[in-house]
Write an enzyme that holds these catalytic residues in place. Structure first.
Site, short mmCIF file in Angstrom:
data_model
loop_
_atom_site.label_atom_id
_atom_site.label_comp_id
_atom_site.label_asym_id
_atom_site.label_seq_id
_atom_site.Cartn_x
_atom_site.Cartn_y
_atom_site.Cartn_z
N ASP A 64 -5.87 -2.01 -3.30
CA ASP A 64 -7.40 -2.46 -3.79
C ASP A 64 -7.36 -3.59 -4.81
O ASP A 64 -8.05 -4.58 -4.76
CB ASP A 64 -8.37 -1.57 -3.87
CG ASP A 64 -8.52 -0.77 -2.68
OD1 ASP A 64 -8.25 -0.97 -1.46
OD2 ASP A 64 -9.43 0.42 -2.94
N GLU A 96 -7.22 -7.03 5.23
CA GLU A 96 -6.67 -7.87 4.33
C GLU A 96 -6.47 -9.42 4.65
O GLU A 96 -5.62 -10.25 4.41
CB GLU A 96 -5.26 -7.18 3.94
CG GLU A 96 -4.07 -7.72 4.89
CD GLU A 96 -4.22 -7.25 6.24
OE1 GLU A 96 -5.31 -6.53 6.62
OE2 GLU A 96 -3.25 -7.14 7.25
N ASN A 145 0.80 -1.32 0.18
CA ASN A 145 0.05 -0.08 -0.08
C ASN A 145 0.84 1.22 -0.02
O ASN A 145 0.59 2.36 -0.50
CB ASN A 145 -0.89 0.07 1.25
CG ASN A 145 -2.26 -0.43 1.04
OD1 ASN A 145 -2.77 -0.40 -0.13
ND2 ASN A 145 -2.82 -0.88 2.05
N1 LIG Z 1 -5.45 -0.95 -0.32
C1 LIG Z 1 -6.32 -1.29 0.89
N2 LIG Z 1 -5.65 -1.51 1.86
C2 LIG Z 1 -6.10 -1.86 2.91
C3 LIG Z 1 -7.35 -2.38 3.11
N3 LIG Z 1 -7.75 -2.91 4.24
C4 LIG Z 1 -6.71 -2.77 5.01
N4 LIG Z 1 -5.74 -2.40 4.24
C5 LIG Z 1 -4.34 -2.18 4.62
O1 LIG Z 1 -3.49 -3.35 4.85
C6 LIG Z 1 -2.50 -2.93 5.95
C7 LIG Z 1 -2.32 -4.00 6.70
O2 LIG Z 1 -1.23 -3.73 7.58
P1 LIG Z 1 -0.69 -4.87 8.64
O3 LIG Z 1 -1.73 -5.04 9.61
O4 LIG Z 1 0.58 -4.05 9.26
O5 LIG Z 1 -0.09 -5.97 7.92
P2 LIG Z 1 1.01 -6.37 6.67
O6 LIG Z 1 1.78 -5.09 6.30
O7 LIG Z 1 0.32 -7.17 5.68
O8 LIG Z 1 1.87 -7.23 7.58
P3 LIG Z 1 1.90 -8.68 8.09
O9 LIG Z 1 0.45 -8.97 8.18
O10 LIG Z 1 2.60 -9.02 9.20
O11 LIG Z 1 2.37 -9.52 6.74
C8 LIG Z 1 -2.75 -1.52 6.36
O12 LIG Z 1 -2.11 -0.78 5.78
C9 LIG Z 1 -4.24 -1.45 5.93
O13 LIG Z 1 -4.38 -0.06 5.87
C10 LIG Z 1 -8.33 -2.16 1.75
O14 LIG Z 1 -9.44 -2.29 1.74
N5 LIG Z 1 -7.53 -1.66 0.90
#
Ligand SMILES: Nc1nc2c(ncn2[C@@H]2O[C@H](COP(=O)(O)OP(=O)(O)OP(=O)(O)O)[C@@H](O)[C@H]2O)c(=O)[nH]1
Length: 613
Positions: A508, A534, A499
């Protein structure tokens, strides 16, 4: 020659010689008398039956079993009453008994051989009954010969003789009595003789042998066929007349008392099967046609909502669903989604209607007021021109004064008209603003209801609400059918980084790509739900824990093949997963907690892996 010889051999030889020379009959008593004469001994009868010795011997005999008791009594009788002869007869009888015993082994092996031999006219039930009758007799002494008789009867029957002995010596003459309904009709529904009547055809059916096991198998098959007609076929046949005929056939089949009747029924089954074949063909055609119609409908609805992207996404999903092989879960899902589309469309229609109405009113009001205004303005102008003419031709102050009064009055009227028009335009504008506010409110409501529906708007997967419903249904199904149910919790790895580096929109698109790959890799009966940002949850019905792990690993492999494309750049998306199988004590929370813990462990131990919870 008294005491002449003490050698027993010599004495015996001399005794025999004297018997011959004196022409004395060679009885034991004469021999004994001569023997004592030659030996010079007294015949004191001590070599007569040794009563005391025998008695003590007999007394010492064991009497623990009926056979031992019988032998002891036999010898006692022999000793007490009958002397040597009685004893001899008793011992001879006992020897015969012993001989009989030696024959038991043979008798039993013959019994076993004939028991297992398939003999026409001699069912296992009949054999069992004959044997039971023989064994029921309390008389041990006659058991052996009675059993011999029974076995001989069986042997004769197998040789083609219909021997009454086959039933044992107590066999009733009446076969119906020998094979009471309770014994022979409990499973088959036919009496033994009735079965025998159709035996040839049944044995042919079973490959030429004439076995009772086959008869039982035949009866089982008959029951199976009746049950299949009644419970498997009748409920799925849409034609009520055919369904009723199937039910009637099942009842008739169970009640059939002869193979002949069964054969008639089988012909009816064939006719019905033919009818059903036609019906099934028709139904398949109807289904195809309905699906085509449904497809058209979906297309049409899609056309109607051209300007709503969200609806288009949903319609795409519905189209996909109906394009796959039909399955009850897929249909349920399609129905749910269509309902959402219809609901949202009706909401949109209503708000559009109101917006149009408000716009129409506003325009109409403006046009009216502009017309009024321009009319009154041009009237005022005309009057002003007329007043200007009057002023220039006025000859006196008094005349001028009255023209000015009129000008003032007309100006006030014009002013009032302008004021009124302005007020009315204000009112119209505020009505338009109200309509706008209403539309905005409707839109907000629409958004709220959209959030409340069962599917996630971005990915089209189930949302939390849809997940709850699906999970509840699957848990109930799994308990009802005692089928395994697994869930898998997936969390995209390093999504924040994606992101942050590529932007939220790319994030997305990555989520949409991920869910597409997942959906393509699962069976129609599996469900995918967006559990969090996610995080996704897979519902895998009829799947064991081992299979679930394999499935999720397969999805991981598939993601390494189908890259996510961003600005023509190939990006690898991975996820970590926790998989668990639901048990009888689980509820949604406990199962999810296990999957969550396992997923956390997968993250902690290197990501892009699956852990069982
Ligand atoms: N683009 C987008 N990003 C999302 C959405 N929902 C959640 N996110 C992002 O997903 C990211 C999740 O980050 P973290 O929970 O730190 O997890 P990660 O970076 O995947 O790290 P690990 O889970 O440890 O692998 C966050 O930056 C949220 O803003 C969405 O619908 N769209």
């Amino acid at each position: 020659m008294a005491n002449a010889d003490t050698n027993p051999l010599e004495i015996a030889r001399e005794a025999l010689l004297r018997l011959a020379t004196r022409r004395i009959p060679p009885t034991p008593a004469n021999y004994r008398a001569l023997y004592h004469e030659i030996a010079g001994t007294q015949d004191d009868g001590s070599d007569a039956l040794p009563d005391a010795v025998l008695r003590s011997l007999v007394a010492a005999l064991p009497r623990a079993t009926p056979a031992q008791l019988r032998l002891a009594r036999l010898l006692e009788d022999g000793v007490q009453k009958s002397g040597w002869n009685g004893l001899r007869d008793g011992l001879a009888q006992h020897a015969r008994t012993l001989e009989d015993r030696a024959g038991w082994g043979n008798l039993i092996s013959e019994l076993l051989r004939l028991w297992e031999l398939r003999q026409p006219g001699l069912t296992p039930a009949r054999k069992r009954e004959g044997l039971q009758r023989v064994l029921a007799s309390q008389d041990d002494d006659t058991l052996y010969p009675r059993l011999q008789g029974l076995i001989k009867g069986w042997g004769d029957a197998s040789a083609g003789l219909d021997s009454p002995d086959a039933m044992g010596d107590l066999a009733p003459a009446n076969e119906a009595e020998a094979m009471p309904d309770a014994a022979t009709t409990s499973r088959t529904g036919l009496t033994g003789s009735q079965f025998m009547g159709g035996f040839g055809s049944i044995s042919q059916f079973f490959g030429g042998s004439a076995p009772d096991e086959d008869l039982e198998a035949f009866a089982d098959l008959r029951e199976l066929l009746a049950t299949s007609l009644e419970t498997a076929l009748a409920p799925v046949v849409r034609d009520t007349a055919v369904a009723e005929q199937l039910d009637e056939l099942a009842v008739a089949m169970r009640a059939a008392k002869s193979v002949k009747v069964l054969r008639t029924l089988t012909t009816k089954v064939k006719h019905l099967a033919f009818k059903m074949e036609i019906l099934t063909g028709e139904q398949a055609e109807i289904r195809t046609e309905l699906l085509r119609l449904f497809g058209l409908l979906v297309e049409n609805v899609g056309e109607l909502v051209l300007d709503d992207q969200w609806l288009h996404g949903q319609m795409e999903i519905v189209r996909d669903l109906v394009a796959r092989p039909l399955d009850i879960r897929a249909l349920e899902d399609a129905e749910r989604r269509l309902k959402e589309v219809i609901f949202k469309q009706s909401q949109l229609k209503q708000s559009l209607q109101e917006a149009k109405e408000a716009l129409k009113q506003m325009l109409a009001g403006f046009v009216d007021h502009l017309a009024d205004f321009s009319e009154s303005t041009s009237e005022y102008h005309d009057k002003l021109e007329a007043f200007a003419g009057k002023i220039s031709s006025a000859n006196s102050l008094a005349e001028l004064g009255s023209v000015l009064d009129e000008v003032m009055r007309q100006t006030r009227v014009a002013q009032l008209n302008t004021q009124r028009t302005r007020d009315e335009l204000h009112a119209a504008r505020s009505r338009v603003e109200q309509a706008e506010a209403h539309i905005a409110q409707l839109q907000a409501e629409l958004d709220r209801t959209s959030a409340m529906v069962r599917h996630d708007q971005l990915t089209g997967t189930l949302n939390r609400r849809g997940l709850d419903e699906a999970l509840e249904k699957e848990m109930a199904r799994s308990r009802r059918y005692r089928a395994p149910l697994c869930i898998g919790l997936l969390d995209v790895d390093n999504f924040k980084k994606l992101n942050d580096s590529l932007g939220h929109q790319a994030g997305d698109a990555a989520l949409i790509h991920l869910t597409q790959v997942i959906r393509d890799g699962l069976r129609p009966q599996d469900s995918v739900a967006r559990y969090g940002g996610e995080e996704f949850l897979l519902l895998l019905p009829n799947t064991t824990r081992h299979e679930a792990v394999q499935t999720v690993q397969r999805l991981q492999r598939e993601l390494t093949r189908r890259f996510f494309l961003h600005n023509n750049q190939k990006l690898l998306i991975t996820f970590s997963a926790g998989v668990t199988e639901l048990n009888d004590r689980d509820n949604e929370e406990t199962a999810l907690a296990r999957a969550d813990a396992a997923m956390y462990e997968a993250k902690q131990t290197g990501k892009n892996r699956v852990i069982e919870g």
